[in-house]
Structures are given as structure tokens and as C-alpha cells.
Design an enzyme around this catalytic site. Structure first.
Site, PDB file in Angstrom:
ATOM      1  CD  GLU A 221      -2.926  -1.524   2.377  1.00  6.76           C
ATOM      2  OE1 GLU A 221      -3.491  -0.705   2.326  1.00  6.76           O
ATOM      3  OE2 GLU A 221      -2.538  -1.889   3.209  1.00  6.76           O
ATOM      4  CB  SER A 241       8.705   6.330   1.367  1.00  2.00           C
ATOM      5  OG  SER A 241       9.791   6.848   0.397  1.00  2.00           O
TER       6      SER A 241
END
EC number: 2.3.1.117
Length: 344
Positions: A221, A241
Site C-alpha cells: 500500500e 516510502s
């Protein structure tokens, strides 16, 4: 002529009006094809040696299909279909895994990754960017940007709409291959050249770049940047990230081990070992100062995050009272010091 090749693929693609390749689709790329296949196709294509992308005609496609009939039924059937094509055909033969030198070669390398024939970092992609033209990806396929305006007007005059989905060097992977056993909620967020392992789910906020991917199974995700590989059983939370090798000037290869969890809106700039957890919202860069805690929550020492790269069973968190980044482990202070010493 050597009868061993690194890769071989027969493709159909798109050229602009100057007959420069915009993209190539390889339905069945081969990694290290048999010597029998090479011996059968080389004379028909006029191939002698080296890495080459050779255009061929429908007539040659029929000849190739016939030559491979008793050697590789799948390739023979593909060539029979390619012989019916109204689009240009190309055979790309790679004697070795050298840096690509043409658009057709570059596309073959990306196909090898997305077909799971090679893993990220296992194929030479040096200098690939100049070989990938920046094109408009539309509802009629790839369009040269210099030709786009005319085609848009032409469509409008016919009462139609030429829809541009993106303007980029990389197309979305699913227009070329959908690997078995995966879920991809928004296909535009996975580029051709991504390696998506079986059992992987990429949700709407997930993104996977080229030369990056997942072993699978796993839930993505967040962003899997170029060069990053995620081990099996690891989850990347919403909006998180991973720092890629293309940004920030870093040359450290970032990877995520098995059984890891990177929380929502968190981030990593170091490789994670197995069973690591990064608290939601915490971004760890290589130079982040981390307070290392033992199993009793006692401070062992303060280290840079890079010193913990690749270590298993770590929990990275931020102290809610003083804001310090902490790393909790299930090891004693002595075991921690030994692990750090061995790592250095």
C-alpha cells in the site's frame, strides 16, 4: 556462430512515422533458449552474433513458425499469429547480458523482469533511459508526441476522442503481462519492468517501479522505488516510502526482508533485515541517530541507522515524550554489541 543466447524474443510493436520504435510487446520472451531454437531461427533471421534487434516479415514469421514446430510448440504458435500482424515485427537476440543499445533490447529486459524470468538487479539496465522514448499512452496505443496533436484533431473530426492516459517513458505492466496470482487495484501504478511475485496485492495507493518488486506473498500500500525488493510476507502500509537508488544520489541498495511491516506514512533509507517493524509515520534515513534499547528497555548506545541495516527482529519507533528515534530488540546488550561488531 555461438548457439547459446542470454535471451530471445519475438515481438510486435509500434513505430512512429520515421520508423523509430516507440514500444515492443513480447508475448513469450525466453531466458537462455535452447541451442536447438537458436540454430533453427538464426539462418532465417540472418543472425550471426552479438546483441541484435532484427525486423522480420510475415513470410519470415511463417518460416520461423515452421522451423520451430517440432522444437518449441508455444513459440511456433506465437510466430504463426505474428505472421498475421499488420504492425512491425522484431526478433531480439541477446548473446550476453550487456547494457541495452536499442529500444527493442530495453523492452526485452523489462519484459524479462515482469515475466519473472529474472529478479531486480539480475539484469543489466545501464543506460536504459535514453533508449525509452517519452510517448503518449492512449486508447489506441503508443503515440509519438510529435504526432499526437494531429491524431487528436483527426479523432475529433470523426466524432471520436483520443484519450491520453499518461505521457511517460514506461508503460503500465499490465498492458504487457499480468503475472499469475497477483492483485493490482490500480494498474497504472505498476510499471513495466516491475517484478510482482505470486501472492502479492498492490492496493490503490501502492506503486512499484521498474527493476523493483516483491517476492510475494505480501501487501503493498506504499511505494516500492526503483531498485527495491520486498521479501515474502512483508507488508508496506498506506503511503509509506522506500528510498530508491535513483533519488538522493545514494548508491545503497534498499531492500525489505521477510516478514516486515512498514507502517502507514513511514519510510526507510536503509535495508531492513527479516521481521523488522517501522512505526507509522517514522522515516528512517541512513544518518538517523537511533537510541538502541535492549530487552529491558535500557539504552545500550546511540548509533546511526545504517549500522542497523540488515539486522533481524528490530522495532523502530519514536519516543512520544522526547521525539527520539528508538530501536527495540529482543536481545541482551551483549548480544546487540556482538551483532553490531559483526555487521561492521
Amino acid at each position: 556462430m555461438s548457439q547459446s543466447l542470454f535471451s530471445l524474443a519475438f515481438g510486435v510493436g509500434t513505430q512512429n512515422r520515421q520508423e523509430a520504435w516507440l514500444e515492443v510487446f513480447y508475448a513469450l520472451p525466453l531466458l537462455k533458449p535452447s541451442s536447438e531454437i537458436v540454430a533453427a531461427v538464426a539462418p532465417i533471421l540472418g543472425y550471426a552474433a552479438g546483441n541484435q534487434a532484427l525486423t522480420f516479415t510475415s513470410q519470415q514469421a511463417y518460416q520461423l513458425a515452421d522451423a520451430l514446430k517440432g522444437i518449441d510448440a508455444a513459440q511456433s504458435a506465437l510466430l504463426s499469429r505474428l505472421a498475421e500482424s499488420q504492425k512491425p515485427l522484431v526478433a531480439t537476440l541477446l548473446a550476453e547480458d550487456a547494457a541495452p543499445s536499442s529500444t527493442a533490447e530495453a523492452y526485452l529486459k523489462l519484459h524479462l523482469l515482469s515475466h519473472r524470468l529474472v529478479k531486480p538487479h539480475a539484469v543489466n539496465l545501464s543506460g536504459i533511459f535514453p533508449l525509452l522514448p517519452n510517448v503518449a499512452w492512449t486508447n489506441i496505443g503508443a503515440v509519438d508526441l510529435a504526432e499526437l496533436a494531429e491524431l487528436q484533431l483527426e479523432a475529433r473530426l470523426k466524432g471520436k476522442l483520443l484519450e491520453v492516459f499518461s505521457v511517460d517513458k514506461f508503460p503500465k505492466m499490465t498492458d504487457y503481462v499480468v503475472p499469475a496470482g497477483v492483485r493490482i487495484a490500480d494498474t497504472a501504478r505498476v510499471r513495466l519492468g516491475a517484478y510482482i511475485g505470486e501472492g502479492t496485492t498492490v492496493m490503490h495507493e501502492g506503486f512499484v517501479n521498474f527493476n523493483a518488486g516483491t517476492e510475494g506473498p505480501g501487501m503493498i500500500e506504499g511505494r516500492v522505488s526503483a531498485g527495491v525488493f520486498v521479501g515474502k510476507g512483508s507488508d508496506l502500509g498506506g503511503g509509506c516510502s522506500t528510498m530508491g537508488t535513483l533519488s538522493g544520489g545514494g548508491n545503497i541498495v534498499i531492500s525489505v526482508g521477510e516478514g516486515c511491516l512498514i507502517g502507514a506514512n513511514a519510510g526507510i533509507g536503509i535495508p531492513l533485515g527479516d521481521r523488522n517493524i517501522v512505526e507509522a509515520g517514522l522515516y528512517i534515513t541512513a544518518g538517523t541517530k537511533v537510541a538502541l534499547l535492549d530487552e529491558q528497555n535500557a539504552l545500550v548506545k546511540v548509533v546511526k541507522a545504517r549500522d542497523l541495516a540488515g539486522q533481524p527482529d528490530l522495532l523502530f519507533r519514536r519516543n512520544s515524550q522526547n521525539g527520539a528515534v528508538e530501536c527495540k530488540t529482543n536481545k541482551t546488550a551483549i548480544e546487540l554489541n556482538e551483532a553490531l561488531h559483526a555487521h561492521n
